[in-house]
Scaffold this active site. Sequence first.
Site, short mmCIF file in Angstrom:
data_model
loop_
_atom_site.label_atom_id
_atom_site.label_comp_id
_atom_site.label_asym_id
_atom_site.label_seq_id
_atom_site.Cartn_x
_atom_site.Cartn_y
_atom_site.Cartn_z
N HIS A 43 43.54 28.04 86.15
CA HIS A 43 42.28 27.38 85.79
C HIS A 43 41.23 27.87 86.80
O HIS A 43 40.80 27.14 87.69
CB HIS A 43 42.46 25.86 85.88
CG HIS A 43 41.37 25.07 85.23
ND1 HIS A 43 40.26 25.64 84.65
CD2 HIS A 43 41.22 23.73 85.08
CE1 HIS A 43 39.49 24.68 84.17
NE2 HIS A 43 40.04 23.52 84.42
N ARG A 99 40.17 27.56 76.41
CA ARG A 99 41.26 26.72 76.92
C ARG A 99 42.37 26.71 75.88
O ARG A 99 42.09 26.61 74.67
CB ARG A 99 40.79 25.29 77.17
CG ARG A 99 41.98 24.35 77.39
CD ARG A 99 41.61 23.07 78.01
NE ARG A 99 41.19 23.27 79.38
CZ ARG A 99 41.27 22.34 80.32
NH1 ARG A 99 41.79 21.18 80.04
NH2 ARG A 99 40.85 22.56 81.55
N LYS A 120 45.42 27.23 60.73
CA LYS A 120 45.89 28.00 59.57
C LYS A 120 46.83 29.12 60.00
O LYS A 120 47.23 29.94 59.18
CB LYS A 120 44.68 28.61 58.84
CG LYS A 120 43.72 27.58 58.30
CD LYS A 120 42.48 28.26 57.74
CE LYS A 120 41.42 27.22 57.41
NZ LYS A 120 40.09 27.82 57.28
N ARG A 159 35.63 17.29 79.65
CA ARG A 159 34.90 17.56 80.89
C ARG A 159 34.63 19.05 81.09
O ARG A 159 33.49 19.47 81.30
CB ARG A 159 35.72 17.04 82.06
CG ARG A 159 35.03 17.06 83.39
CD ARG A 159 35.96 16.46 84.42
NE ARG A 159 36.61 15.27 83.89
CZ ARG A 159 36.08 14.06 83.90
NH1 ARG A 159 34.90 13.88 84.44
NH2 ARG A 159 36.73 13.03 83.38
N THR A 160 35.66 19.86 80.98
CA THR A 160 35.50 21.30 81.20
C THR A 160 34.59 21.90 80.14
O THR A 160 33.72 22.72 80.43
CB THR A 160 36.87 22.00 81.20
OG1 THR A 160 37.71 21.35 82.15
CG2 THR A 160 36.75 23.45 81.57
#
Lengths: 313, 141
Positions: A129, A101, A80, A51-52
């Site tokens: 957020h 995020r 990695k 969604r974000t």
Amino acid sequence: MHHLISPQDLSTTQINELIALAGRIIESPSSYSEICKGKKLATLFYEPSTRTRLSFEAAMLNLGGSVLGFSSADSSSAAKGESVADTIRVISSYADICAMRHPKEGAPMVAAMHSRIPVINAGDGGHNHPTQTLTDLLTISRLKGRLDHLTIGCCGDLKFGRTVHSLVNAMARYEGVRFVFISPEELKIPAYLRSDVLDSAGISYKETKNLEEVMPELDVLYMTRVQRERFFNEEDYIRLKDLFILDAEKMKYARPDMLVMHPLPRVNEISTEVDSDPRAVYFKQAEYGMYIRMALILTLLSDPENKKEALVC
Amino acid sequence: MLNISGLNEGYVLDHIKAGDGMDIYTYLGLDKLDTEVALIKNVKSNKMGKKDIIKIEGSYDLDFDMLGVMDPNITIDVIKDGRIIEKRKPNMPEMVEGIIKCKNPRCITTIEQELVHRFRLTDRTKGTYRCVYCEQSFKKK
């Protein structure tokens, strides 16, 4: 504004300007549809959040820009063992702005310390957020017509729920705002928020376990999901996840103009029968999320102090 | 009452909150010193009821920043030639780097080992230090 890492990075004036710009975009989207042409947004998503991520990508596409990035740590060089600092140094050469995020708290802050492009925190663990907060502020502002003198009820997981922490931080700066926190004992709002944000500013709040009882007081009811990924112990999650469920019966206690908000996705904390109630605005809220992200991207790219001179926007 | 002799040269860390002496002993790395060190617990105190005291004999580079982070109310007696030549309070720096570690399992510092642990003083009255990355407050224990 170079980056947006925490809601505290924004002054009240900046928040009001972003809300005003989002309002102008909502009124006339076509006026902004090519304003970021030639600019690239990198979406660096180390944990899934469809969604974000899509909201950010839609925002940039609506501004005429383009997007690149990854949607999980597995598909990035983090698998990695590359550090956040190295990743952002490289991405700074490829994109003009990035949204990150990360499951670990503080990762976007580390990125901002090493980045040559604006970094937007799109959620870091249970911490901040800020664009969800801006979404919430835009929603309240547009649907209530103000951000001051409101009683905000926050219900559910108030311990790990970063959206609530950020919302409290942001709303606490507006005059006459009071909070009602509805949660089980184990998921109460953290002590530091009570002491550092609310008590220190003399902001009125109360804590309760009874949703029905406080419903009539609320201008806004902000529901949250109990998130499985925030628990180290599965038993605790199962015990706590269904304690507060908003249904049509409970909505009878609410004021006729109360807003029901939710950062989404919901699981079962809001019964689907509430969706048809005009007071349920969570889908509208998601739409506003895209508009406020457009306003934010535009503002950050327009800041002459930010890298990459000759920005058109 | 224990009888521990006075120092010729060194430091006496007095007015340590009772029970915190061992943490401060550990954080200062006093277990690695070759010189005489005494940790005295639960000493009667008019002001505090009970307190801990640490005595460090010999020349030693005392970390006043670390003491400020651990407990800003400690009193430090600087001893030379068997006399107190200075009474000091710990520093409370605005920012401490690489001295204490963030214990939040969700903090980015837990997976990026090269990151310097940084803490900012957010409340001088309470002596609260918070991790600059995740904002978790530093807890001694």
